[in-house]
Design a protein around this motif. Structure first.
Motif, PDB file in Angstrom:
ATOM      1  N   VAL A  66       0.975  -1.405   0.096  1.00 17.56           N
ATOM      2  CA  VAL A  66      -0.057   0.073   0.142  1.00 17.56           C
ATOM      3  C   VAL A  66       0.796   1.318   0.115  1.00 17.56           C
ATOM      4  O   VAL A  66       1.844   1.302   0.759  1.00 17.56           O
ATOM      5  CB  VAL A  66      -0.771  -0.047   1.439  1.00 17.56           C
ATOM      6  N   SER A  67       0.602   2.141  -0.940  1.00 12.37           N
ATOM      7  CA  SER A  67       1.467   3.190  -0.787  1.00 12.37           C
ATOM      8  C   SER A  67       0.391   4.580  -0.810  1.00 12.37           C
ATOM      9  O   SER A  67      -0.675   4.664  -1.349  1.00 12.37           O
ATOM     10  CB  SER A  67       2.167   3.523  -2.356  1.00 12.37           C
ATOM     11  N   MET A  68       0.640   5.329   0.446  1.00 15.98           N
ATOM     12  CA  MET A  68      -0.450   6.257   0.587  1.00 15.98           C
ATOM     13  C   MET A  68       0.164   7.667   0.136  1.00 15.98           C
ATOM     14  O   MET A  68       1.399   8.045   0.066  1.00 15.98           O
ATOM     15  CB  MET A  68      -0.391   6.440   2.140  1.00 15.98           C
ATOM     16  N   TYR A  69      -0.949   8.570  -0.349  1.00 18.43           N
ATOM     17  CA  TYR A  69      -0.787   9.766  -1.000  1.00 18.43           C
ATOM     18  C   TYR A  69      -1.797  10.868  -0.259  1.00 18.43           C
ATOM     19  O   TYR A  69      -2.739  10.912  -0.990  1.00 18.43           O
ATOM     20  CB  TYR A  69      -0.521   9.963  -2.384  1.00 18.43           C
ATOM     21  N   ALA A  70      -1.739  11.355   0.882  1.00 18.70           N
ATOM     22  CA  ALA A  70      -2.701  12.087   1.576  1.00 18.70           C
ATOM     23  C   ALA A  70      -4.099  11.239   1.588  1.00 18.70           C
ATOM     24  O   ALA A  70      -4.106  10.290   2.055  1.00 18.70           O
ATOM     25  CB  ALA A  70      -3.000  13.371   0.849  1.00 18.70           C
ATOM     26  N   ASP A  71      -5.167  11.662   0.618  1.00 23.84           N
ATOM     27  CA  ASP A  71      -6.436  11.048   0.721  1.00 23.84           C
ATOM     28  C   ASP A  71      -6.479  10.090  -0.452  1.00 23.84           C
ATOM     29  O   ASP A  71      -7.627   9.785  -0.834  1.00 23.84           O
ATOM     30  CB  ASP A  71      -7.614  12.170   0.645  1.00 23.84           C
ATOM     31  N   THR A  72      -5.304   9.700  -0.986  1.00 24.58           N
ATOM     32  CA  THR A  72      -5.237   8.681  -2.088  1.00 24.58           C
ATOM     33  C   THR A  72      -4.448   7.420  -1.643  1.00 24.58           C
ATOM     34  O   THR A  72      -3.315   7.711  -0.874  1.00 24.58           O
ATOM     35  CB  THR A  72      -4.924   9.297  -3.390  1.00 24.58           C
ATOM     36  N   ALA A  73      -4.759   6.206  -2.062  1.00 26.32           N
ATOM     37  CA  ALA A  73      -3.864   5.195  -1.828  1.00 26.32           C
ATOM     38  C   ALA A  73      -3.875   4.312  -3.030  1.00 26.32           C
ATOM     39  O   ALA A  73      -4.942   4.045  -3.797  1.00 26.32           O
ATOM     40  CB  ALA A  73      -4.304   4.125  -0.426  1.00 26.32           C
ATOM     41  N   VAL A  74      -2.565   3.896  -3.436  1.00 22.81           N
ATOM     42  CA  VAL A  74      -2.492   2.707  -4.468  1.00 22.81           C
ATOM     43  C   VAL A  74      -2.141   1.479  -3.986  1.00 22.81           C
ATOM     44  O   VAL A  74      -1.154   1.369  -3.227  1.00 22.81           O
ATOM     45  CB  VAL A  74      -1.451   3.127  -5.153  1.00 22.81           C
ATOM     46  N   VAL A  75      -2.961   0.531  -4.240  1.00 20.78           N
ATOM     47  CA  VAL A  75      -2.554  -0.958  -3.568  1.00 20.78           C
ATOM     48  C   VAL A  75      -2.114  -1.683  -4.762  1.00 20.78           C
ATOM     49  O   VAL A  75      -2.925  -1.837  -5.765  1.00 20.78           O
ATOM     50  CB  VAL A  75      -3.878  -1.571  -2.803  1.00 20.78           C
ATOM     51  N   VAL A  76      -1.125  -2.464  -4.648  1.00 25.65           N
ATOM     52  CA  VAL A  76      -0.526  -3.450  -5.802  1.00 25.65           C
ATOM     53  C   VAL A  76      -0.380  -4.702  -5.131  1.00 25.65           C
ATOM     54  O   VAL A  76       0.072  -4.817  -4.101  1.00 25.65           O
ATOM     55  CB  VAL A  76       0.545  -2.862  -6.559  1.00 25.65           C
ATOM     56  N   GLY A  77      -0.269  -6.040  -5.885  1.00 21.70           N
ATOM     57  CA  GLY A  77      -0.079  -7.212  -5.418  1.00 21.70           C
ATOM     58  C   GLY A  77      -0.323  -8.047  -6.594  1.00 21.70           C
ATOM     59  O   GLY A  77      -0.461  -7.854  -7.500  1.00 21.70           O
ATOM     60  N   ILE A  78      -0.228  -9.547  -6.059  1.00 23.12           N
ATOM     61  CA  ILE A  78      -0.255 -10.494  -6.886  1.00 23.12           C
ATOM     62  C   ILE A  78      -1.738 -11.229  -6.626  1.00 23.12           C
ATOM     63  O   ILE A  78      -2.045 -11.232  -5.298  1.00 23.12           O
ATOM     64  CB  ILE A  78       0.666 -11.458  -6.828  1.00 23.12           C
ATOM     65  N   TYR A  79      -2.395 -11.446  -7.457  1.00 24.84           N
ATOM     66  CA  TYR A  79      -3.907 -12.113  -7.206  1.00 24.84           C
ATOM     67  C   TYR A  79      -3.608 -13.570  -7.882  1.00 24.84           C
ATOM     68  O   TYR A  79      -3.203 -13.854  -9.079  1.00 24.84           O
ATOM     69  CB  TYR A  79      -4.859 -11.451  -7.661  1.00 24.84           C
ATOM     70  N   HIS A  80      -4.526 -14.523  -7.263  1.00 25.47           N
ATOM     71  CA  HIS A  80      -4.639 -15.636  -7.699  1.00 25.47           C
ATOM     72  C   HIS A  80      -6.269 -16.025  -7.679  1.00 25.47           C
ATOM     73  O   HIS A  80      -6.866 -16.007  -6.912  1.00 25.47           O
ATOM     74  CB  HIS A  80      -4.099 -16.887  -6.952  1.00 25.47           C
ATOM     75  N   THR A  81      -7.003 -16.243  -8.738  1.00 25.02           N
ATOM     76  CA  THR A  81      -8.323 -16.818  -8.916  1.00 25.02           C
ATOM     77  C   THR A  81      -8.603 -17.884  -9.723  1.00 25.02           C
ATOM     78  O   THR A  81      -7.959 -18.266 -10.767  1.00 25.02           O
ATOM     79  CB  THR A  81      -9.064 -15.681  -9.490  1.00 25.02           C
TER      80      THR A  81
END
Length: 149
Positions: free
Chosen positions: A96-111
């Motif tokens: 999770v990267s926070m930027y004041a009132d914004t956040a970007v969440v990155v990762g790997i998924y498996h479905t």
């Protein structure tokens, strides 16, 4: 019914409180966003469009690994589609990267699951963009891409 109630309660807890520039506040907001990401996965597996609707901003845009782009209404309609039957949706290596009132969440998924009675299984990367607005965290954009095998 109990599961839905628990999901709503966790969603309310996760969405409470504004983002802050202080590190301890950022850690708290990061934890809330991680909880929301996991709730998102559970809601998709359970095809619970109501929970997802509460998590998405009205301007939400989803870009799938196959380049399909959908707005909030289409995304929720796809979740409700009785032909869509996910059995697994997990995430790992989440940041999770926070930027004041914004956040970007990155990762790997498996479905894994079935769609139109055909099995599917995907491993990929995701990027979700969240904003803190109207007193809660809302996802406004989601993008996935497949990992090469």
């Amino acid at each position: 019914m109990l599961r839905a109630t628990c999901c709503c309660l966790l969603l309310a807890i996760a969405a409470a409180g504004p983002a802050s520039a202080q590190k301890s506040k950022d850690d708290s907001q990061e934890t809330k966003l991680l909880i929301m990401e996991h709730l998102w996965n559970e809601a998709q597996v359970n095809r619970d469009a109501r929970v997802l609707d509460a998590m998405l901003g009205n301007e939400f845009v989803n870009t799938e690994y196959d380049s399909e782009v959908s707005d909030k209404a289409k995304f929720l309609a796809d979740i409700k589609d009785p032909q869509f039957k996910p059995s697994i949706l997990t995430i790992q290596d989440v940041k999770v990267s926070m930027y004041a009132d914004t956040a970007v969440v990155v990762g790997i998924y498996h479905t894994k699951g079935t769609y139109q009675a055909k099995p599917y299984e995907h491993w990929g990367r995701f990027t979700d963009t969240w904003i803190y607005a109207q007193g809660r965290w809302q996802c406004v954009a989601s993008h996935t891409s497949l990992l090469k095998k």
